[in-house]
Design a protein around this motif. Structure first.
Motif, PDB file in Angstrom:
ATOM      1  N   ALA A  89       0.965  -1.198  -0.102  1.00  0.00           N
ATOM      2  CA  ALA A  89       0.045  -0.001  -0.080  1.00  0.00           C
ATOM      3  C   ALA A  89       0.985   1.348   0.036  1.00  0.00           C
ATOM      4  O   ALA A  89       0.235   2.263  -0.704  1.00  0.00           O
ATOM      5  N   ASN A  90       2.009   1.212   0.722  1.00  0.00           N
ATOM      6  CA  ASN A  90       2.928   2.414   0.719  1.00  0.00           C
ATOM      7  C   ASN A  90       3.209   2.704  -0.532  1.00  0.00           C
ATOM      8  O   ASN A  90       3.432   3.753  -0.891  1.00  0.00           O
ATOM      9  N   VAL A 139       0.411   3.933  -2.990  1.00  0.00           N
ATOM     10  CA  VAL A 139      -0.020   5.474  -2.861  1.00  0.00           C
ATOM     11  C   VAL A 139       1.229   6.484  -3.097  1.00  0.00           C
ATOM     12  O   VAL A 139       0.755   7.362  -3.684  1.00  0.00           O
ATOM     13  N   LYS A 140       2.358   5.968  -2.937  1.00  0.00           N
ATOM     14  CA  LYS A 140       3.296   6.653  -3.378  1.00  0.00           C
ATOM     15  C   LYS A 140       3.484   7.015  -4.842  1.00  0.00           C
ATOM     16  O   LYS A 140       3.860   8.117  -5.493  1.00  0.00           O
ATOM     17  N   GLY A 170       0.690   7.221  -6.607  1.00  0.00           N
ATOM     18  CA  GLY A 170      -0.580   7.952  -6.960  1.00  0.00           C
ATOM     19  C   GLY A 170      -1.650   6.997  -7.265  1.00  0.00           C
ATOM     20  O   GLY A 170      -2.816   7.715  -7.927  1.00  0.00           O
ATOM     21  N   PRO A 177      -4.949   5.049  -5.909  1.00  0.00           N
ATOM     22  CA  PRO A 177      -5.714   5.233  -4.969  1.00  0.00           C
ATOM     23  C   PRO A 177      -5.727   3.555  -4.318  1.00  0.00           C
ATOM     24  O   PRO A 177      -6.019   2.745  -5.183  1.00  0.00           O
ATOM     25  N   THR A 178      -5.495   3.347  -2.960  1.00  0.00           N
ATOM     26  CA  THR A 178      -5.365   2.076  -2.485  1.00  0.00           C
ATOM     27  C   THR A 178      -6.390   2.008  -1.034  1.00  0.00           C
ATOM     28  O   THR A 178      -6.080   2.789  -0.343  1.00  0.00           O
ATOM     29  N   SER A 229      -0.819   1.290   5.454  1.00  0.00           N
ATOM     30  CA  SER A 229       0.356   1.267   5.226  1.00  0.00           C
ATOM     31  C   SER A 229       0.974   0.212   5.924  1.00  0.00           C
ATOM     32  O   SER A 229       0.581  -0.437   6.960  1.00  0.00           O
ATOM     33  N   ASP A 250     -10.785   5.790   7.188  1.00  0.00           N
ATOM     34  CA  ASP A 250     -10.166   6.678   6.253  1.00  0.00           C
ATOM     35  C   ASP A 250      -8.933   7.428   6.717  1.00  0.00           C
ATOM     36  O   ASP A 250      -8.576   8.439   6.194  1.00  0.00           O
ATOM     37  N   SER A 254     -10.337   5.417   0.496  1.00  0.00           N
ATOM     38  CA  SER A 254      -8.937   5.732   0.256  1.00  0.00           C
ATOM     39  C   SER A 254      -8.454   7.435   0.195  1.00  0.00           C
ATOM     40  O   SER A 254      -7.264   7.599   0.469  1.00  0.00           O
ATOM     41  N   ARG A 255      -9.661   8.018  -0.140  1.00  0.00           N
ATOM     42  CA  ARG A 255      -9.480   9.504  -0.198  1.00  0.00           C
ATOM     43  C   ARG A 255      -9.552  10.207   0.934  1.00  0.00           C
ATOM     44  O   ARG A 255      -9.471  11.501   1.078  1.00  0.00           O
TER      45      ARG A 255
END
Length: 519
Positions: A165-166, A169-170, A172, A174-175, A179, A286, A400-401
């Protein structure tokens, strides 16, 4: 619900729709664009047969895929919001249930599952990418970027702890999933216990040890029964409920001296034995806001009457009568929300699903936290996903947002039950390759029956064979728990599998005691 039909000259015609339709003819290279997503499928083979006719295997720019499904919803269906292509990470029963719910989401254009399994492919609930290495973040990121994936849902705990997940997300993407730092809630029981201590979250009394002599001294002081846990991930097998001091000492030796769980058992948690009834509580998070899911209860022990060793779960039902509305509110206020706040204060916001394993104490009637999992439970996910009526893709995207505030979920009335069918010998040594028959007939015995595949594959003759311990999750809905139970067991009894077994008393705590007199 409408379908998308594409005419490709005189060579093929493709009909794609949401609920399990497949290409009506073999494809020899199809590309089309819908909702800003571009797809290309090239036929590899069609040798294996299934109930839908030829089983097609496709290439997605180098990735092998079985049973390609291109889902589309026309503007007249009333679905609001953006459209999204989803990749589900994993290949078990939980992931099959997630794919099933996502495939029913009106905002979802397509569902990929990596690696998936043959049962998921055969059900048309997702397009399985069997050779995408989910332990290779760069490969997953490349696939997502190439195919316009707008949401990744990580099913199992191992990729989360490893940091998938890290990396997503890095990049860009959406996951939905925490982390690696936040996944320590499951990856380290010692971390979870310390968080409980710091933020006043009710849990069993405990101490942690790396020295076996010190652990045994503490065990002798506390007495039996007592619980010994491996600190790290041990595939659901790292918890020993020791009824005698000798059993507890043996458990300590097996973990700290013999190393049966490898690095996961280098530290042990020695925990107070709690008497009461277990329940599962799930909340979508979230980072700041938590939204509770419906209640569920599973059966961990392998045998009827909750006898025998612990397993990953032999069945579940939803809702769970033990979790009253009052208790659910108490769990949110005393366990879930303090955890979310604590994780934020510790600098590792939690995004994903918090799965709290609870004990409703017999002496007090109050909930205590036994453990956290940082993903949907299996088999609880199965009963939750068949009851969910909300658009799962949009809900998980909102999580995720960081946009869960104000989100509410809609559930079907009544109940759902899943009965797990496992290979004989599980949770110990079991045989692989045994043939399973009559799955199609089983899904037709009663309304609302759905079979989720956890450990199956197709042999060269097109037969499903068992390739795991827990193999099938036979799931049914009903107006109440009794009807859901009757339907699930009717379907189970239709399945022909000499190499399998199942518990005959799923739901016994919530159903009349004479219900299982024949078990």
């Amino acid at each position: 619900m409408s379908c998308v039909s594409l005419s490709l000259g005189t060579s093929a015609r493709v009909s794609c729709c949401r609920h399990g339709r497949r290409p009506s003819t073999p494809l020899s290279g199809v590309s089309f664009r819908h909702s800003s997503s571009v797809f290309y499928a090239g036929l590899l083979n069609s040798n294996s047969l299934n109930r839908y006719g030829p089983r097609h295997s496709f290439h997605f720019n180098g990735f092998r895929s079985s049973s390609a499904i291109f889902c589309s919803v026309s503007p007249d269906n009333g679905a609001a919001g953006e459209r999204v292509v989803v990749l589900v990470i994993g290949g078990g029963g939980r992931e099959h249930a997630l794919c099933y719910a996502l495939n029913r989401s009106l905002s979802c254009d397509a569902v990929f599952c990596a690696p998936g399994n043959d049962g998921i492919s055969n059900s048309s609930d997702a397009t399985c990418i069997s050779d995408l290495d989910i332990s290779d973040s760069s490969a997953v990121i490349s696939f997502c970027q190439r195919w316009g994936v707008g949401l990744v849902v990580v099913g199992p705990e191992a990729p989360l702890v490893a940091g998938l997940a890290n990396d997503l997300v890095k990049a860009g993407i959406p996951t939905f999933g925490p982390s690696s730092e936040a996944a320590a809630l499951e990856g380290s029981k010692n971390f979870m216990k310390k968080l409980c201590d710091k933020y006043g979250i009710p849990t069993a009394k405990y101490e942690s040890f790396t020295d076996p002599s010190a652990a045994k001294k503490y065990i002798k002081e506390q007495g039996a029964p007592i619980v010994i846990k491996a600190d790290g991930l041990a595939a659901g097998k790292g918890v020993i409920v020791a009824m005698t001091l000798e059993d507890a000492y043996e458990a300590v030796d097996s973990m700290l001296i013999e190393g049966v769980f490898g690095s996961a058992g280098c530290r042990v948690i020695v925990e107070e034995f709690l008497e009461g009834e277990e329940a599962s509580f799930f909340a979508l998070v979230d980072g700041k806001t938590a939204v509770p899911l419906e209640s569920a209860q599973d059966h961990k022990r392998v045998g009827d009457g909750d006898m025998g060793p612990n397993t990953g779960g032999m069945g579940a039902y939803s809702p769970a009568p033990i979790l009253t509305k009052e208790l659910q509110s108490l769990v949110m206020d005393s366990i879930i929300l303090p955890t979310v706040k604590g994780m934020e204060e510790e600098g590792c916001k939690f995004v994903g699903v918090l799965y709290a394993g609870l004990m409703i104490e017999k002496k007090s009637g109050l909930p205590k936290l036994i453990e956290y999992n940082v993903r949907f439970g299996d088999p609880e996910c199965q009963v939750l996903m068949v009851r969910l009526e909300s658009d799962l893709a949009q809900v998980l995207l909102a999580a995720s947002r960081g946009e869960l505030d104000g989100v509410s979920l809609t559930w079907s009335p009544g109940s759902a039950m899943v009965v797990v069918m496992a290979s004989k010998g599980y949770p110990g040594k079991y045989e692989k390759g045994t043939v399973i028959q009559n799955l199609d007939e089983a899904e037709l015995v009663a309304p609302s029956v759905k079979i989720f595949h956890a450990g199956t594959k197709l042999d060269p003759n097109g037969n499903f064979i068992a390739c795991g311990g827990r193999v099938l999750g036979v799931t049914a809905k009903g107006r109440d728990l009794q009807e859901a139970c009757d339907r699930a067991y009717q379907a189970v009894e239709e399945i022909k599998w000499e190499g399998g077994f199942y518990r005959r008393d799923i739901g016994w705590r919530a159903l009349p005691q004479n219900q299982f007199s024949k078990a």
